[in-house]
Design a protein around this motif. Structure first.
Motif, PDB file in Angstrom:
ATOM      1  N   ALA A  99       3.120  18.301 -54.111  1.00  0.00           N
ATOM      2  CA  ALA A  99       4.337  17.947 -53.040  1.00  0.00           C
ATOM      3  C   ALA A  99       5.422  19.051 -53.149  1.00  0.00           C
ATOM      4  N   PRO A 100       5.966  19.265 -54.416  1.00  0.00           N
ATOM      5  CA  PRO A 100       7.022  20.269 -54.646  1.00  0.00           C
ATOM      6  C   PRO A 100       6.733  21.679 -54.111  1.00  0.00           C
ATOM      7  N   LEU A 101       5.535  22.100 -54.294  1.00  0.00           N
ATOM      8  CA  LEU A 101       5.288  23.447 -53.981  1.00  0.00           C
ATOM      9  C   LEU A 101       4.971  23.703 -52.371  1.00  0.00           C
ATOM     10  N   TYR A 102       4.540  22.486 -51.960  1.00  0.00           N
ATOM     11  CA  TYR A 102       4.455  22.478 -50.512  1.00  0.00           C
ATOM     12  C   TYR A 102       5.800  22.499 -49.900  1.00  0.00           C
ATOM     13  N   GLN A 103       6.815  21.625 -50.284  1.00  0.00           N
ATOM     14  CA  GLN A 103       8.110  21.804 -50.002  1.00  0.00           C
ATOM     15  C   GLN A 103       8.699  23.005 -50.091  1.00  0.00           C
ATOM     16  N   THR A 104       8.422  23.813 -51.051  1.00  0.00           N
ATOM     17  CA  THR A 104       9.155  25.119 -51.370  1.00  0.00           C
ATOM     18  C   THR A 104       8.442  26.029 -50.117  1.00  0.00           C
ATOM     19  N   LEU A 105       7.517  25.900 -49.831  1.00  0.00           N
ATOM     20  CA  LEU A 105       6.751  26.632 -48.798  1.00  0.00           C
ATOM     21  C   LEU A 105       7.570  26.574 -47.492  1.00  0.00           C
ATOM     22  N   VAL A 106       7.637  25.136 -47.201  1.00  0.00           N
ATOM     23  CA  VAL A 106       8.382  24.745 -46.048  1.00  0.00           C
ATOM     24  C   VAL A 106       9.593  25.354 -46.157  1.00  0.00           C
ATOM     25  N   ARG A 140      15.972  19.670 -45.969  1.00  0.00           N
ATOM     26  CA  ARG A 140      16.308  18.366 -46.494  1.00  0.00           C
ATOM     27  C   ARG A 140      16.188  17.146 -45.547  1.00  0.00           C
ATOM     28  N   ALA A 141      16.287  17.327 -44.137  1.00  0.00           N
ATOM     29  CA  ALA A 141      16.084  16.509 -43.051  1.00  0.00           C
ATOM     30  C   ALA A 141      14.499  16.299 -42.998  1.00  0.00           C
ATOM     31  N   LEU A 142      13.761  17.545 -43.098  1.00  0.00           N
ATOM     32  CA  LEU A 142      12.437  17.052 -42.775  1.00  0.00           C
ATOM     33  C   LEU A 142      12.005  16.079 -44.135  1.00  0.00           C
ATOM     34  N   PHE A 143      12.321  16.320 -45.199  1.00  0.00           N
ATOM     35  CA  PHE A 143      11.857  15.588 -46.436  1.00  0.00           C
ATOM     36  C   PHE A 143      12.332  14.327 -46.346  1.00  0.00           C
ATOM     37  N   GLU A 144      13.551  14.027 -45.751  1.00  0.00           N
ATOM     38  CA  GLU A 144      14.105  12.629 -45.920  1.00  0.00           C
ATOM     39  C   GLU A 144      13.446  11.973 -44.406  1.00  0.00           C
ATOM     40  N   ALA A 145      12.775  12.643 -43.813  1.00  0.00           N
ATOM     41  CA  ALA A 145      12.034  12.183 -42.461  1.00  0.00           C
ATOM     42  C   ALA A 145      10.731  11.535 -43.175  1.00  0.00           C
ATOM     43  N   GLY A 146      10.395  11.926 -44.254  1.00  0.00           N
ATOM     44  CA  GLY A 146       9.147  11.708 -45.080  1.00  0.00           C
ATOM     45  C   GLY A 146       8.020  12.500 -44.887  1.00  0.00           C
ATOM     46  N   GLN A 160       8.469  14.503 -33.718  1.00  0.00           N
ATOM     47  CA  GLN A 160       8.941  14.022 -34.993  1.00  0.00           C
ATOM     48  C   GLN A 160       9.769  15.165 -35.841  1.00  0.00           C
ATOM     49  N   ARG A 161       8.787  16.486 -35.850  1.00  0.00           N
ATOM     50  CA  ARG A 161       9.205  17.454 -36.389  1.00  0.00           C
ATOM     51  C   ARG A 161      10.485  18.143 -35.614  1.00  0.00           C
ATOM     52  N   VAL A 162      10.456  18.099 -34.379  1.00  0.00           N
ATOM     53  CA  VAL A 162      11.427  18.777 -33.669  1.00  0.00           C
ATOM     54  C   VAL A 162      12.826  18.034 -34.080  1.00  0.00           C
ATOM     55  N   ASP A 163      12.748  16.583 -33.900  1.00  0.00           N
ATOM     56  CA  ASP A 163      13.803  15.730 -34.260  1.00  0.00           C
ATOM     57  C   ASP A 163      14.436  16.086 -35.561  1.00  0.00           C
ATOM     58  N   ALA A 164      13.661  15.945 -36.609  1.00  0.00           N
ATOM     59  CA  ALA A 164      14.081  16.434 -37.883  1.00  0.00           C
ATOM     60  C   ALA A 164      14.575  17.586 -38.038  1.00  0.00           C
ATOM     61  N   LEU A 165      14.146  18.785 -37.535  1.00  0.00           N
ATOM     62  CA  LEU A 165      14.722  20.033 -37.606  1.00  0.00           C
ATOM     63  C   LEU A 165      16.131  20.001 -36.862  1.00  0.00           C
ATOM     64  N   GLY A 166      16.215  19.305 -36.031  1.00  0.00           N
ATOM     65  CA  GLY A 166      17.475  19.086 -35.176  1.00  0.00           C
ATOM     66  C   GLY A 166      18.566  18.513 -35.928  1.00  0.00           C
ATOM     67  N   GLU A 167      18.240  17.362 -36.404  1.00  0.00           N
ATOM     68  CA  GLU A 167      18.919  16.574 -37.292  1.00  0.00           C
ATOM     69  C   GLU A 167      19.757  17.526 -38.636  1.00  0.00           C
TER      70      GLU A 167
END
Length: 235
Positions: free
Chosen positions: A47-54, A73-79, A93-100
């Motif tokens: 998970a942390p490696l993937y998040q770093t790639l994102v 942070r918004a993507l991760f907080e959206a789960g 859902q991805r668009v909304d998180a990025l916009g947030e």
């Protein structure tokens, strides 16, 4: 990773006291890496490696670093914290998180890219980037991932080098720009001598920060000059 060392005429080889002061002042202003700012507790687990790639994907777009960090942070907080959850999320859902997170200029395109990248990672590595590390050429393998070009690959590798020590010292072109602005050596090997390997991500990110923020670089140089020992070198 490495480049030919260049030092200004008349400057002798070896670390000067002033260079040490510059690095110290720089690191005091970059207490956390970009992944840490995005809430990533980087470990050698999927998970942390993937998040770093994102985060590397977001940072590689022509957008402010703080906006990319906020969007991550918004993507991760959206789960959306691993490849499976990203792939299973809807495009909206991805668009909304990025916009947030304020990533609105590239939100629709990036939402599509993140979905495709997650699907590839699941298919090729079962969502586990530790398997990518085992590739004969991990950097080249990174370039196969949608949304990851040379800049994104550099960002990812400079931030994981603390847990993937075979990449130490990983100092990319943007970090080298920061080193030159600060009057530091533009050799990865020499820059790697300033801090332990586990601290190289923070130094590399700090050098990038200096490359992107001229007033910060000037502040660091001023502080280093004020704190310089009498016998220290000069720029």
């Amino acid at each position: 990773m490495g480049t030919k060392t260049h030092r200004p005429a008349g400057k002798t080889a070896g670390t000067t006291q002033n260079e040490k002061a510059v690095v110290r002042e720089l690191l005091e202003r970059q207490e956390r890496t970009y992944p840490a700012q995005a809430g990533i507790r980087l470990r050698n687990t999927p998970a942390p490696l993937y998040q770093t790639l994102v985060l590397a994907t977001l940072l590689s777009a022509p957008i402010r670093a703080d906006t990319a960090v906020a969007a991550a942070r918004a993507l991760f907080e959206a789960g959306l914290r691993d490849a499976r959850s990203m792939a299973d999320a809807t495009w909206q859902q991805r668009v909304d998180a990025l916009g947030e997170g304020g990533y609105r200029r590239y939100d629709e395109r990036t939402a599509t890219i993140l979905g495709k990248a997650a699907e590839l990672l699941l298919e090729r590595y079962d969502g586990d980037l530790r398997r990518l590390r085992e590739e004969p050429d991990p950097k080249q393998a990174l370039l196969d991932i949608p949304g990851i070009g040379p800049t994104g690959a550099d960002i990812f590798l400079r931030d994981v080098q603390g847990i993937w020590p075979e990449f130490v010292p990983y100092i990319d072109r943007k970090a080298l720009d920061g080193a030159r602005r600060l009057g530091l050596p533009d050799s990865p090997d020499e820059l790697g001598g300033f801090v332990p390997g586990r601290d190289m991500p923070r130094l590399a990110d700090a050098l990038v920060h200096a490359a992107l923020d001229k007033p910060l670089a000037e502040e660091v140089l001023t502080a280093a000059g004020a704190n310089r020992s009498p016998g220290g070198g000069s720029h």
